[in-house]
Design a protein around this motif. Structure first.
Motif, PDB file in Angstrom:
ATOM      1  N   SER A 193       7.678   1.987   8.649  1.00 34.64           N
ATOM      2  CA  SER A 193       8.443   1.743   7.236  1.00 34.64           C
ATOM      3  C   SER A 193       7.187   1.965   6.277  1.00 34.64           C
ATOM      4  CB  SER A 193       9.099   0.309   7.387  1.00 34.64           C
ATOM      5  OG  SER A 193       9.803   0.349   5.983  1.00 34.64           O
ATOM      6  N   ILE A 194       7.541   2.641   5.029  1.00 30.85           N
ATOM      7  CA  ILE A 194       6.585   2.585   4.030  1.00 30.85           C
ATOM      8  C   ILE A 194       7.390   2.375   2.948  1.00 30.85           C
ATOM      9  CG2 ILE A 194       4.866   4.167   2.873  1.00 30.85           C
ATOM     10  CD1 ILE A 194       4.363   5.651   5.341  1.00 30.85           C
ATOM     11  N   ARG A 195       6.958   1.377   2.159  1.00 31.55           N
ATOM     12  CA  ARG A 195       7.416   0.872   1.020  1.00 31.55           C
ATOM     13  C   ARG A 195       6.626   1.399  -0.067  1.00 31.55           C
ATOM     14  NH1 ARG A 195      10.492  -3.497  -0.995  1.00 31.55           N
ATOM     15  NH2 ARG A 195      11.762  -2.738   0.688  1.00 31.55           N
ATOM     16  N   ARG A 196       7.317   2.256  -0.945  1.00 30.77           N
ATOM     17  CA  ARG A 196       6.515   2.893  -2.108  1.00 30.77           C
ATOM     18  C   ARG A 196       5.923   1.872  -3.101  1.00 30.77           C
ATOM     19  NH1 ARG A 196       7.052   7.738  -3.581  1.00 30.77           N
ATOM     20  NH2 ARG A 196       5.227   7.285  -4.667  1.00 30.77           N
ATOM     21  N   PHE A 197       4.730   2.382  -3.454  1.00 27.01           N
ATOM     22  CA  PHE A 197       4.068   1.479  -4.539  1.00 27.01           C
ATOM     23  C   PHE A 197       4.041   2.386  -5.913  1.00 27.01           C
ATOM     24  CE2 PHE A 197       0.414   0.637  -7.234  1.00 27.01           C
ATOM     25  CZ  PHE A 197       0.526  -0.776  -7.126  1.00 27.01           C
ATOM     26  N   PHE A 198       4.787   1.696  -6.899  1.00 26.12           N
ATOM     27  CA  PHE A 198       4.802   2.496  -8.089  1.00 26.12           C
ATOM     28  C   PHE A 198       3.926   2.111  -9.033  1.00 26.12           C
ATOM     29  CE2 PHE A 198       8.941   2.997  -6.052  1.00 26.12           C
ATOM     30  CZ  PHE A 198       9.361   4.110  -6.004  1.00 26.12           C
ATOM     31  N   LYS A 199       3.146   3.013  -9.565  1.00 26.55           N
ATOM     32  CA  LYS A 199       2.018   2.763 -10.671  1.00 26.55           C
ATOM     33  C   LYS A 199       2.816   2.067 -11.958  1.00 26.55           C
ATOM     34  CE  LYS A 199      -1.567   5.415  -8.775  1.00 26.55           C
ATOM     35  NZ  LYS A 199      -0.894   5.760  -7.344  1.00 26.55           N
ATOM     36  N   SER A 254      12.005   5.328  -2.760  1.00 22.90           N
ATOM     37  CA  SER A 254      11.535   4.220  -2.638  1.00 22.90           C
ATOM     38  C   SER A 254      10.876   3.411  -1.304  1.00 22.90           C
ATOM     39  CB  SER A 254      12.562   3.100  -3.380  1.00 22.90           C
ATOM     40  OG  SER A 254      13.838   3.249  -2.608  1.00 22.90           O
ATOM     41  N   ASP A 255      11.613   4.164  -0.193  1.00 30.54           N
ATOM     42  CA  ASP A 255      11.205   3.853   1.134  1.00 30.54           C
ATOM     43  C   ASP A 255      11.043   4.953   2.143  1.00 30.54           C
ATOM     44  OD1 ASP A 255      10.971   0.622   1.819  1.00 30.54           O
ATOM     45  OD2 ASP A 255      12.545   1.194   0.213  1.00 30.54           O
ATOM     46  N   ILE A 256      10.241   5.105   2.822  1.00 27.08           N
ATOM     47  CA  ILE A 256       9.939   6.145   3.896  1.00 27.08           C
ATOM     48  C   ILE A 256      10.323   5.638   5.472  1.00 27.08           C
ATOM     49  CG2 ILE A 256       8.687   8.144   4.790  1.00 27.08           C
ATOM     50  CD1 ILE A 256       7.400   8.266   2.030  1.00 27.08           C
ATOM     51  N   MET A 257      11.291   5.962   6.048  1.00 21.32           N
ATOM     52  CA  MET A 257      11.460   5.155   7.628  1.00 21.32           C
ATOM     53  C   MET A 257      11.193   6.117   8.492  1.00 21.32           C
ATOM     54  SD  MET A 257      14.375   2.982   6.008  1.00 21.32           S
ATOM     55  CE  MET A 257      14.210   3.928   4.472  1.00 21.32           C
ATOM     56  N   GLU A 293       4.220  -0.439   7.270  1.00 24.16           N
ATOM     57  CA  GLU A 293       4.315  -1.511   8.479  1.00 24.16           C
ATOM     58  C   GLU A 293       4.852  -0.659   9.783  1.00 24.16           C
ATOM     59  OE1 GLU A 293       4.627  -5.320  10.149  1.00 24.16           O
ATOM     60  OE2 GLU A 293       4.139  -4.873   8.159  1.00 24.16           O
ATOM     61  N   ALA A 294       4.190  -0.636  10.850  1.00 31.83           N
ATOM     62  CA  ALA A 294       4.183   0.294  12.081  1.00 31.83           C
ATOM     63  C   ALA A 294       4.035  -0.598  13.295  1.00 31.83           C
ATOM     64  CB  ALA A 294       3.177   1.314  12.118  1.00 31.83           C
ATOM     65  N   VAL A 295       5.053  -0.093  14.210  1.00 33.67           N
ATOM     66  CA  VAL A 295       5.080  -0.723  15.443  1.00 33.67           C
ATOM     67  C   VAL A 295       4.833   0.357  16.691  1.00 33.67           C
ATOM     68  CG1 VAL A 295       6.170  -2.068  17.246  1.00 33.67           C
ATOM     69  CG2 VAL A 295       6.494  -2.547  14.787  1.00 33.67           C
ATOM     70  N   LEU A 296       3.899   0.375  17.582  1.00 34.74           N
ATOM     71  CA  LEU A 296       3.473   1.610  18.370  1.00 34.74           C
ATOM     72  C   LEU A 296       4.357   1.082  19.671  1.00 34.74           C
ATOM     73  CD1 LEU A 296       1.527   2.014  16.225  1.00 34.74           C
ATOM     74  CD2 LEU A 296      -0.131   2.758  17.974  1.00 34.74           C
ATOM     75  N   PRO A 297       4.338   2.174  20.752  1.00 34.08           N
ATOM     76  CA  PRO A 297       4.422   1.931  21.915  1.00 34.08           C
ATOM     77  C   PRO A 297       3.534   1.029  22.553  1.00 34.08           C
ATOM     78  CG  PRO A 297       4.805   4.227  21.438  1.00 34.08           C
ATOM     79  CD  PRO A 297       4.149   3.587  20.324  1.00 34.08           C
ATOM     80  N   PRO A 298       3.933   0.207  23.679  1.00 33.61           N
ATOM     81  CA  PRO A 298       5.076   0.275  24.302  1.00 33.61           C
ATOM     82  C   PRO A 298       6.143  -0.879  23.677  1.00 33.61           C
ATOM     83  CG  PRO A 298       3.519  -1.229  25.381  1.00 33.61           C
ATOM     84  CD  PRO A 298       2.805  -0.604  24.229  1.00 33.61           C
ATOM     85  N   ALA A 299       5.749  -1.321  22.478  1.00 32.00           N
ATOM     86  CA  ALA A 299       6.620  -2.328  21.500  1.00 32.00           C
ATOM     87  C   ALA A 299       7.572  -1.577  20.945  1.00 32.00           C
ATOM     88  CB  ALA A 299       5.485  -3.175  20.776  1.00 32.00           C
TER      89      ALA A 299
END
Length: 381
Positions: free
Chosen positions: A110-116, A32-35, A96-102
């Protein structure tokens, strides 16, 4: 070459090649989620439990390249000056992604899966999220055009529950859906889907939830469904609910029914419309009829914990007046570490019962029986 000249299927496949290390989890319906915490630490969530995977990106640069391609796919740009990405992958999964330097230790993703495959009411009953009695009660509440908020914490199953509730909307009604990013899969025929759009890098072209909401009111909706309330649009929804647009459905982040009311109040105050606080609270309490509270329990299971009726706002005590129709009772853990619980009628009949009867529906017999037993107990000997 501009991606405008690349066939969509090829662009999507080339993007997914950048995410090759996590491709098995993107294809796994149980995830359901990939972190992703930097290139070397990747977790997935299955059945509400987190698991560390052996997957790795070769380098930090490889992960950044994947995110840049994901940004390009949704027409955005990320770099050190704009280090946050909100977008979707080709299958509809939310990223949703946050890159360096943040994110100093490497990109956090974080990837919230989409279920067909949409979770139906029957499947939610099968999973133990609710009982047939609760489903029957919710169907009556939706058919009777009560305004229902689905509230819960992150990952508690709010969107799945809203999808399931939509199956109770009578087939002849026109449903207008407003979302930030498309996640709902309403189980109805006459559905008009509207999606907000952020501004481009030059600040042009933004279409906000509030913009769409105002347009919706002129589109002859029988039902308005807002994917998630996050800000000032809360006041627009409250005013629509109190001005004759019954049967609105939406979700928001909150842990308990009383928190749901105060959180909605806080978001309504983000609006640019000035309103005395007491007037706002009275309007809110008359707008929202039912709070359907969902939660992810300690063992990872997702459950309906409360079906609560909002009765009004008491200006003398400065309190929202609420009563549970159903409430979950807990009884410890079994041998496998699963939480023992059951959702039962509270023994109190809701004030909205006449509105249900007007629409030719009723609450299940168990609710009436529990109320009768409760009345007998409360009578003097």
């Amino acid at each position: 070459m501009s991606d405008a000249y690349i066939p969509k299927e090829i662009f999507e496949e080339s993007l997914l090649q950048f995410f090759d290390p996590i491709r098995p989890y993107l294809d796994d319906p149980a995830v359901s989620d990939i972190m992703i915490n930097g290139p070397d630490q990747i977790y997935v969530e299955k059945k509400g439990q987190l698991h560390l995977t052996p997957a790795r990106f070769e380098t930090r640069e490889a992960l950044v390249a994947a995110l840049r391609n994901a940004a390009q796919f949704v027409g955005k740009h990320i770099d050190e000056l704009r280090p946050i990405l909100e977008g979707r992958l080709p299958d509809g999964s939310r990223i949703e992604a946050v890159l360096p330097p943040a994110a100093p230790d490497g990109p956090c993703v974080s990837i919230r899966r989409f279920f067909k495959e949409t979770l139906t009411v029957e499947r939610l009953i099968g999973f133990g999220a609710m009982t047939e009695e609760v489903a029957t009660a919710l169907q009556a509440l939706v058919v009777a055009k009560l305004n229902v908020l689905v509230a819960g914490g992150t990952g508690s199953g709010k969107t799945s529950m809203l999808n399931a509730l939509s199956s109770f909307i009578p087939e002849g009604e026109r449903v207008v859906v407003i979302e930030d990013s498309r996640e709902l899969q309403l189980q109805r025929t006459h559905v008009c889907m509207l999606e907000a759009r952020p501004a481009d890098p030059k600040g042009r072209g933004e279409v906000s939830i509030r913009d769409l909401f105002r347009a919706t009111l002129r589109m002859r909706p029988d039902r308005i469904v807002v994917g998630e309330i996050r800000g000032g649009e809360a006041l627009d929804l409250i005013q629509a609910m109190t001005s004759g647009h019954g049967g609105c459905l939406s979700t928001l982040h909150a842990t308990y029914p009383r928190d749901t009311a105060t959180r909605l109040e806080t978001m309504a105050m983000m609006s640019d419309i000035e309103m005395p606080l007491t007037a706002l609270r009275i309007q809110l309490a008359s707008a929202v009829n039912i709070i359907l509270q969902v939660a992810r329990l300690q063992d990872g299971s997702r459950k309906v914990t409360h079906v609560t009726e909002v009765l009004g706002y008491d200006t003398a005590t400065n309190q929202y007046q609420m009563r549970d129709i159903f409430v979950r009772e807990y009884g410890g853990f079994d041998d496998q570490g699963h939480i023992l619980s059951k959702i039962v009628p509270s023994g109190i009949l809701p004030q909205c019962l006449p509105q249900l009867h007007e629409h030719g529906v009723d609450l299940p017999a168990s609710v009436h029986a529990a109320a009768k037993r409760n009345n007998h107990r409360s009578l003097p000997p």
